[in-house]
Design an enzyme around this catalytic site. Sequence first.
Site, PDB file in Angstrom:
ATOM      1  N   LEU A 132      -5.709   8.465   4.092  1.00  0.00           N
ATOM      2  CA  LEU A 132      -4.982   9.332   3.164  1.00  0.00           C
ATOM      3  C   LEU A 132      -5.901  10.127   2.241  1.00  0.00           C
ATOM      4  CD1 LEU A 132      -2.169   6.850   2.079  1.00  0.00           C
ATOM      5  CD2 LEU A 132      -2.022   8.678   3.770  1.00  0.00           C
ATOM      6  N   PRO A 155       0.820  -1.216   0.000  1.00  0.00           N
ATOM      7  CA  PRO A 155       0.000   0.000   0.000  1.00  0.00           C
ATOM      8  C   PRO A 155       0.854   1.267   0.000  1.00  0.00           C
ATOM      9  CG  PRO A 155      -0.906  -1.595   1.530  1.00  0.00           C
ATOM     10  CD  PRO A 155       0.421  -2.148   1.056  1.00  0.00           C
ATOM     11  N   GLY A 184      -4.465   5.333  -1.587  1.00  0.00           N
ATOM     12  CA  GLY A 184      -5.920   5.294  -1.491  1.00  0.00           C
ATOM     13  C   GLY A 184      -6.479   4.815  -0.167  1.00  0.00           C
ATOM     14  N   GLN A 185      -5.632   4.658   0.830  1.00  0.00           N
ATOM     15  CA  GLN A 185      -6.138   4.230   2.133  1.00  0.00           C
ATOM     16  C   GLN A 185      -7.056   5.299   2.710  1.00  0.00           C
ATOM     17  OE1 GLN A 185      -2.466   3.743   4.188  1.00  0.00           O
ATOM     18  NE2 GLN A 185      -1.758   2.147   2.807  1.00  0.00           N
ATOM     19  N   ASP A 186      -8.034   4.875   3.473  1.00  0.00           N
ATOM     20  CA  ASP A 186      -9.046   5.777   4.018  1.00  0.00           C
ATOM     21  C   ASP A 186      -8.425   7.002   4.680  1.00  0.00           C
ATOM     22  OD1 ASP A 186     -11.681   6.584   4.673  1.00  0.00           O
ATOM     23  OD2 ASP A 186     -11.445   5.744   6.680  1.00  0.00           O
TER      24      ASP A 186
END
Length: 185
Positions: free
Chosen positions: A71, A43, A67-69
């Site tokens: 971020l 990730p 694209g992690q929540d």
Amino acid sequence: MGTLSSKAWYKRDARVVMMGLDFSGKSTILSKLKSNEPVKTSPTVGFNVASLETPGHLSLSLWDVGGQDKLRASWKDYLEDTDALIFVLDSADKTRLPEAMAELEKVLNNINMIGVPVLVLANKQELPGSLSLSELQKMLNLEQFGDRSWELRGCSAHNGKGIREALLALAELLKSQDKNSCECV
């Protein structure tokens, strides 16, 4: 500055931002575009950036944004002076599609994205049960963003199918944007 006419085709490097939820395949797509070699990715924390050239000799600076929540709140910081957006969907993950659609809508409604062309990549088309492009087109309702050029393309970052074609589609979107911006001058 900041008007559509400032996004001219003669620009040495088109600034392209690639976004999508975590695990949609953005970094794998970027590595396929750079070297066409499979690369093990993890990730993305922050962003990756690469310089690429399209088959039409257009130079791109391609920003792959994590694209992690946690971020996604910073996505807006990457949108200024964007010439095109690539939004990557995991077409095999039906449970996260509403979340992806909501995030895409937020990005497209950002003031910096007015008129910016969008390439939506339906990744992981090789997986059994992945949504077809026609199913995704109905669900995404991209027509609601009629203020811009957009295209939906299928691909597989895993095996590379559709990646080069997506790059050609991106070049065409950028060319069409230039024609549209020239009419505004």
